[in-house]
Design an enzyme around this catalytic site. Structure first.
Site, PDB file in Angstrom:
ATOM      1  N   GLY A  93     -47.543 -48.857  21.051  1.00 40.35           N
ATOM      2  CA  GLY A  93     -47.341 -47.586  21.738  1.00 40.35           C
ATOM      3  C   GLY A  93     -45.988 -46.983  21.418  1.00 40.35           C
ATOM      4  O   GLY A  93     -45.276 -47.426  20.502  1.00 40.35           O
ATOM      5  N   ASP A  94     -45.623 -45.987  22.186  1.00 40.14           N
ATOM      6  CA  ASP A  94     -44.341 -45.292  21.980  1.00 40.14           C
ATOM      7  C   ASP A  94     -43.154 -46.050  22.560  1.00 40.14           C
ATOM      8  O   ASP A  94     -42.033 -45.948  22.059  1.00 40.14           O
ATOM      9  CB  ASP A  94     -44.404 -43.913  22.652  1.00 40.14           C
ATOM     10  CG  ASP A  94     -44.743 -44.011  24.143  1.00 40.14           C
ATOM     11  OD1 ASP A  94     -45.660 -44.781  24.490  1.00 40.14           O
ATOM     12  OD2 ASP A  94     -44.096 -43.336  24.947  1.00 40.14           O
ATOM     13  N   GLY A 151     -46.576 -41.370  29.114  1.00 37.00           N
ATOM     14  CA  GLY A 151     -47.660 -40.463  28.736  1.00 37.00           C
ATOM     15  C   GLY A 151     -48.477 -41.115  27.637  1.00 37.00           C
ATOM     16  O   GLY A 151     -48.328 -42.311  27.386  1.00 37.00           O
ATOM     17  N   THR A 196     -46.540 -47.210  33.731  1.00 35.27           N
ATOM     18  CA  THR A 196     -45.460 -47.574  32.804  1.00 35.27           C
ATOM     19  C   THR A 196     -44.144 -47.344  33.539  1.00 35.27           C
ATOM     20  O   THR A 196     -44.041 -46.424  34.339  1.00 35.27           O
ATOM     21  CB  THR A 196     -45.538 -46.677  31.556  1.00 35.27           C
ATOM     22  OG1 THR A 196     -46.655 -47.095  30.788  1.00 35.27           O
ATOM     23  CG2 THR A 196     -44.287 -46.765  30.695  1.00 35.27           C
TER      24      THR A 196
END
Ligand code: ASP
Length: 305
Positions: A205-206, A226, A175
């Site tokens: 995702g975040d 993460g 990422t």
């Protein structure tokens, strides 16, 4: 005065990928620096730095993104502008080269914060963005291998996938993110990802969520990497920005935010931070965070993995 820091993911880097990873984060930070050095904006610097890594198949963003359980690529990206608290993001986007550019367009050309799936795809078409297949042969082979291993583990549910990722932190490598401050003192943060290997189709995702994977305020900005579900539950980048508002510098905020994750749910996490005084910081709890940074005070970027 300017500063820029980039990351290329928090997971373990296979030895044969180390050189390419170092070269990749270095090229990205130099690209961002060239914008800032010429008096350009942190927005342009962050977009360019991330685009460079989206084009580099070493990283899990843009071309070279990981595949979902169903064998598709669904990417997430976000950009945050600190002084105005503006935020633009896309999630579940397919078949484009630079998700970060589309995220920026959501921020600059719409009244929305986050576009998903088919709507985001339609928006890309309206913006004249051409189709691009981000799937690489290497990722397709990894997908076959990981999927088989996952299925052999007699699983089909998410906790087993989480366990697999703990055992194989290389899942989390790649990422990308960048945070920069320009001569005008404006801080911008951006993040772009293919997500995590074998994620369920439709999983968000975040990265595209304000305060989870990406955030910036007038006090500083942050981009994290993460296991996304952990970043969402702890709002790691918002926490780092809050720490800066309370007076910590970028390094204090980065370390404090990762400690907060360790002291709560303990998920794998990494973060890069720039504060409004131009300091940079980074922290992780995996022992690995591909990163590179440079400031107007430095002759050469510093690179680490
Ligand atoms: N945070 C990303 C996600 O969960 C993965 C990563 O950082 O590698 O989508």
């Amino acid at each position: 005065m300017y500063s820029i820091i980039v990351h290329g993911g928090v997971g373990r880097i296979p030895p044969e990928k180390e050189e390419a990873t170092i070269a990749g984060v270095r090229s990205a930070v130099l690209a961002g620096q060239s914008v800032l050095k010429g008096g350009g904006s942190s927005m342009d610097a962050v977009e360019l730095a991330i685009s460079v890594m989206e084009d580099d198949p070493t990283f899990n963003a843009g071309t070279g993104s990981v595949l979902t359980f169903d064998g598709e690529v669904e990417m997430d990206a976000a950009m945050a502008h600190g002084p105005t608290l503006s935020f633009g993001a896309v999630t579940g986007i397919r078949n484009i080269r630079h998700p970060i550019a589309l995220a920026r367009m959501v921020m600059e050309k719409t009244d929305h914060v986050l576009l998903q799936g088919a709507g985001a795809q339609e928006f890309a078409r309206m913006m004249g963005i051409p189709a691009h297949n981000p799937v690489t042969e290497e990722r397709r082979m990894q997908w076959r291998d990981y999927r088989e291993r996952f299925l052999r583990g007699d699983a089909g549910d998410w906790p087993k996938l989480r366990a697999l990722m703990r055992e194989h932190p290389e899942f989390l490598h790649g990422t990308v993110g960048a945070v920069a401050i320009d001569e005008q003192g404006e801080v911008v943060a951006g993040t772009s990802t293919g997500g995590v290997f074998l994620k369920l189709l439709g999983r968000v995702g975040d990265t595209p969520l304000p305060g989870a994977g990406t955030y910036a305020t007038g006090f500083g900005g942050a981009s994290s990497t993460g296991i996304g579900e952990g970043m969402m539950r702890t709002l790691i980048t918002k926490t780092a920005c809050d720490f800066m508002r309370l007076g910590l510098d970028a390094q204090g905020a980065a370390s404090g935010a990762v400690s907060m994750v360790d002291n709560t749910i303990g998920t794998q996490a990494g973060i890069i931070v720039v504060d409004c005084r131009g300091s940079v910081g980074f922290a992780n709890n995996t022992g690995r965070l591909a990163h590179a940074y440079v400031t107007s005070e430095m002759d050469e970027p510093r690179v680490g993995i």
